[in-house]
Write a protein that holds these residues in place. Structure first.
Motif, PDB file in Angstrom:
ATOM      1  N   PRO A   3     -90.635 -42.141  -5.527  1.00 47.24           N
ATOM      2  CA  PRO A   3     -90.292 -40.803  -6.018  1.00 47.24           C
ATOM      3  C   PRO A   3     -88.817 -40.712  -6.407  1.00 47.24           C
ATOM      4  O   PRO A   3     -87.969 -41.407  -5.843  1.00 47.24           O
ATOM      5  CB  PRO A   3     -90.599 -39.900  -4.823  1.00 47.24           C
ATOM      6  N   ASN A  17     -91.632 -36.273  -8.371  1.00 46.94           N
ATOM      7  CA  ASN A  17     -90.377 -35.553  -8.544  1.00 46.94           C
ATOM      8  C   ASN A  17     -90.688 -34.061  -8.497  1.00 46.94           C
ATOM      9  O   ASN A  17     -91.803 -33.673  -8.137  1.00 46.94           O
ATOM     10  CB  ASN A  17     -89.684 -35.953  -9.855  1.00 46.94           C
ATOM     11  N   SER A  45     -93.800 -31.808  -7.231  1.00 44.91           N
ATOM     12  CA  SER A  45     -93.930 -30.912  -6.078  1.00 44.91           C
ATOM     13  C   SER A  45     -93.755 -29.438  -6.404  1.00 44.91           C
ATOM     14  O   SER A  45     -94.272 -28.580  -5.680  1.00 44.91           O
ATOM     15  CB  SER A  45     -92.918 -31.320  -5.004  1.00 44.91           C
ATOM     16  N   TYR A  98     -96.757 -34.159  -2.904  1.00 47.00           N
ATOM     17  CA  TYR A  98     -95.825 -35.267  -2.815  1.00 47.00           C
ATOM     18  C   TYR A  98     -96.570 -36.590  -2.985  1.00 47.00           C
ATOM     19  O   TYR A  98     -97.803 -36.629  -3.016  1.00 47.00           O
ATOM     20  CB  TYR A  98     -95.093 -35.251  -1.478  1.00 47.00           C
ATOM     21  N   VAL A  99     -95.818 -37.687  -3.087  1.00 44.53           N
ATOM     22  CA  VAL A  99     -96.462 -38.985  -3.312  1.00 44.53           C
ATOM     23  C   VAL A  99     -97.455 -39.324  -2.209  1.00 44.53           C
ATOM     24  O   VAL A  99     -98.515 -39.904  -2.475  1.00 44.53           O
ATOM     25  CB  VAL A  99     -95.410 -40.109  -3.464  1.00 44.53           C
ATOM     26  N   GLN A 100     -97.166 -38.940  -0.958  1.00 41.06           N
ATOM     27  CA  GLN A 100     -98.089 -39.251   0.122  1.00 41.06           C
ATOM     28  C   GLN A 100     -99.414 -38.512  -0.035  1.00 41.06           C
ATOM     29  O   GLN A 100    -100.463 -39.007   0.405  1.00 41.06           O
ATOM     30  CB  GLN A 100     -97.461 -38.965   1.487  1.00 41.06           C
ATOM     31  N   GLY A 102     -86.859 -45.346  -1.722  1.00 46.40           N
ATOM     32  CA  GLY A 102     -86.372 -43.963  -1.738  1.00 46.40           C
ATOM     33  C   GLY A 102     -85.879 -43.514  -0.379  1.00 46.40           C
ATOM     34  O   GLY A 102     -85.415 -44.317   0.433  1.00 46.40           O
ATOM     35  N   ASP A 103     -85.989 -42.231  -0.128  1.00 49.88           N
ATOM     36  CA  ASP A 103     -85.467 -41.578   1.068  1.00 49.88           C
ATOM     37  C   ASP A 103     -86.086 -42.138   2.344  1.00 49.88           C
ATOM     38  O   ASP A 103     -87.307 -42.167   2.499  1.00 49.88           O
ATOM     39  CB  ASP A 103     -85.731 -40.072   0.973  1.00 49.88           C
ATOM     40  N   HIS A 111     -87.342 -39.027   5.395  1.00 47.44           N
ATOM     41  CA  HIS A 111     -88.502 -38.147   5.214  1.00 47.44           C
ATOM     42  C   HIS A 111     -89.620 -38.855   4.446  1.00 47.44           C
ATOM     43  O   HIS A 111     -90.680 -39.114   4.992  1.00 47.44           O
ATOM     44  CB  HIS A 111     -88.072 -36.863   4.501  1.00 47.44           C
ATOM     45  N   MET A 112     -89.379 -39.172   3.167  1.00 45.37           N
ATOM     46  CA  MET A 112     -90.436 -39.746   2.335  1.00 45.37           C
ATOM     47  C   MET A 112     -91.012 -41.014   2.937  1.00 45.37           C
ATOM     48  O   MET A 112     -92.238 -41.158   3.088  1.00 45.37           O
ATOM     49  CB  MET A 112     -89.895 -40.005   0.933  1.00 45.37           C
ATOM     50  N   ASP A 171     -93.132 -40.378   5.941  1.00 48.74           N
ATOM     51  CA  ASP A 171     -94.386 -39.712   5.598  1.00 48.74           C
ATOM     52  C   ASP A 171     -95.364 -40.681   4.942  1.00 48.74           C
ATOM     53  O   ASP A 171     -96.574 -40.650   5.212  1.00 48.74           O
ATOM     54  CB  ASP A 171     -94.113 -38.532   4.665  1.00 48.74           C
ATOM     55  N   VAL A 172     -94.850 -41.549   4.070  1.00 49.95           N
ATOM     56  CA  VAL A 172     -95.706 -42.559   3.432  1.00 49.95           C
ATOM     57  C   VAL A 172     -96.261 -43.509   4.478  1.00 49.95           C
ATOM     58  O   VAL A 172     -97.452 -43.866   4.462  1.00 49.95           O
ATOM     59  CB  VAL A 172     -94.924 -43.312   2.338  1.00 49.95           C
TER      60      VAL A 172
END
Length: 603
Positions: A464, A493, A523, A531-533, A557-558, A561-562, A565-566
């Motif tokens: 993302p 994004n 989002s 989100y991507v997840q 990425g992040d 958080h991201m 979550d993934v």
């Protein structure tokens, strides 16, 4: 030590068939593994010359004391320090082996006598990906008692995060708990690594040399010759790369400004592969320097001497000191200078949550304005840590754009807070760079974020925002090499019409068959945030099938958080579509990580 000579400069003594066999055996090996193979080969050659068999040699050295150096590295700093330690150990005549933590045979730990560990801490107290298995093993029930082990740990971290050097502390304490003896106290290095790493290394190696009984006179005097290379530039000696292009790649009404930069590496000798990062030495925004001078009522032209160097204060602030990231050291120094009770209180251990919030929400300038203090220029320069380079995932394949060009994707950090504008140092520096300007750069290899050596393997890329940058390089490279595997990109994004980075390129790749699947998550475009997840969960059955079929999965990425979550979503997918229990799903994902089929470039 014998001089090293590049193979192309040696007489051809192998048949083409044997040369091809050797190349196949070396395929996919990391640099430290190749060095081990070279050392093993040299040992076999020496045994043959002496008439000794491999079995005889093994019997003679199996229990010989040696130094093992392990490293866990996310951005390359721990790896670089570990390699330096190994080189210094060898030059001192000590038997040494160097291993990345995920390549270390865990059964060897019970037999180790001397161990040095260099390990970084990521984000909110997480180990680097290449050390997760080792950290979990050491913390678990299977870890052996270690009464015969002498060890030392060097932790690397960033004091702008609350969990500074947490993994180094954890390993140091756990090894002591298992009965091992420290060769040297725990080292905790901030981003100004050498300030701690240099004295720690000297002490640890001296204690190890004495413990191994290696005489000081054993240091080797032979000259070591490096392999011939054009790569003469490094972190310490960056290359001045000319800006070829600097283009905004989001719409004018986007909330976040993102730039695509193209830099020239002509005559640098620098080379890179998909998955590597480019290091940037930034300068601080001139407007931020002016904010500081006004807030502290200091003269920009005042000469300040620090560390044996004398520079005008404006140059110290603009080019030499970290001004956008708050650290515990500076908070403590400013609390002492201002005498403000609230600032002193937040530094106490019981107020760790408040301190973490302060680091996340404030820059140093905010403290200067809120808690007034009379700083002397000399004391200010001494209290600030040195400016350090920033790493950006490379967004191009050298096969596609040429070896003397490199691309990167930069999200400009710029926002208003507490009634004043704020900037990110590197992103402001890069996004404002004009064509024909120069940028100090170096290449940071990332051996754990590589395309599969078998080009028939499918790949799944989750990126993302600007996390999509390395996957632009991946798709370009796979197209240039004619890779047989399928390519699946999951991009996210905020808005489709404003923030679809490299949209035209992805559409062209789909049309050309260089990209086989593209899933999108914007989002802010719907009533509910996606989100991507969420896209992964929707396509969980097919994603699991790809992975069971041998696909490699990449996340960029992040980290806070991201990526978390993934990771959690992948575990849920394994439960839902693989029939795993939650614990078995976590083990399945950890195994993918160990195999190198689940790779993360997170920050």
């Amino acid at each position: 030590m014998n001089a090293l000579v590049a193979p192309e400069h040696l007489p051809a003594i192998l048949t083409p068939e044997k040369t091809a066999l050797l190349a196949r055996l070396a395929e996919g090996l990391a640099p430290e593994e190749l060095y081990w193979v070279a050392a093993w080969s040299a040992s076999r050659a020496g045994q043959a010359q002496r008439g000794a068999s491999p079995a005889d040699a093994h019997a003679g050295t199996a229990t010989a004391p040696r130094l093992t150096i392990l490293y866990g590295s996310q951005t390359g700093n721990a790896k670089r320090l570990a390699e330096q330690l190994a080189a210094r150990s060898e030059s001192a005549g000590m038997p040494v082996r160097l291993l990345r933590a995920d390549a270390y045979p865990q059964r060897d730990l019970a037999k180790e006598t001397h161990l040095l560990i260099v390990i970084s801490t990521q984000g909110e107290g997480e180990p680097p990906d290449d050390a997760r298995g080792f950290v979990e093993f050491l913390a678990g029930k299977r870890a052996p008692r270690l009464p015969g082990l002498h060890y030392a740990v060097l932790g690397l971290g960033d004091s702008s995060y609350p969990q500074f050097c947490a993994i180094g502390r954890q390993l140091d304490a756990r090894l002591a708990e298992l009965g091992a003896d420290r060769l040297a106290p725990l080292g905790e290095a901030d981003v100004d690594i050498d300030q701690v790493a240099v004295p720690w290394s000297s002490k640890a190696l001296e204690q190890t040399r004495e413990a191994l009984g290696t005489p000081a006179s054993a240091a080797r005097s032979a000259t070591v010759h490096a392999l011939p290379t054009r790569n003469t530039h490094s972190r310490e000696q960056p290359f001045a790369a000319t800006v070829l292009a600097n283009q905004r790649i989001v719409s004018r009404d986007s909330e976040r400004v993102v730039h695509h930069l193209e830099l020239s590496l002509e005559d640098s000798g620098l080379r890179y592969a998909p998955g590597d990062a480019i290091g940037i030495w930034p300068t601080n925004p001139p407007a931020l320097v002016e904010q500081w001078l006004q807030a502290l009522r200091l003269d920009d032209a005042q000469e300040v001497t620090h560390g044996g160097r004398t520079l005008p204060l404006a140059q110290w602030l603009g080019r030499e000191r970290e001004m956008t990231r708050l650290t515990r050291t500076f908070v403590a120094a400013h609390a002492a200078a201002s005498g403000h009770a609230d600032l002193m209180r937040v530094l106490r251990k019981e107020n760790a949550a408040s301190f973490a919030e302060l680091l996340a929400s404030h820059q140093p300038i905010d403290l200067l304005r809120r808690y007034r203090a009379a700083w002397r220029a000399e004391d200010l320069v001494a209290a600030l840590r040195p400016l350090t380079p920033r790493l950006y995932s490379i967004a191009s394949s050298a096969r596609a754009v040429g070896e003397e060009e490199v691309h990167l994707t930069v999200a400009r950090v710029e926002y208003d807070a507490y009634g004043a504008p704020h900037w990110g140092a590197a992103s402001a520096f890069l996004s404002s760079a004009q064509e024909d300007a120069t940028v100090p750069v170096f290449i940071e290899a990332n051996d754990r974020f590589r395309l599969p050596a078998d080009d028939s393997r499918d790949i799944i890329m989750i990126g993302p925002g600007t996390g999509v940058a390395p996957f632009r390089a991946f798709v370009q490279d796979r197209r240039e090499t004619g890779a047989r595997g399928r390519n699946w990109l999951v991009f996210g994004n905020r808005h489709f019409t404003r923030d679809f980075l490299y949209q035209v390129e992805w559409q062209e790749a789909l049309k050309a068959g260089a990209l086989h699947r593209l899933d999108l998550a914007f989002s802010r475009d719907g009533a509910e945030k996606t989100y991507v997840q969420d896209r992964l969960r929707e396509q969980g059955r097919e994603l699991y099938a790809w992975l069971e079929g041998g696909a490699h999965l990449y996340v960029c990425g992040d980290a806070n958080h991201m990526a978390k979550d993934v990771h959690a979503t992948l575990i849920d997918i394994a439960v839902a579509h693989g029939g795993h229990s939650p614990d078995a799903a976590r083990e399945w994902l950890a195994d993918l990580l160990t195999q190198g089929r689940y790779a993360r470039d997170v920050y």
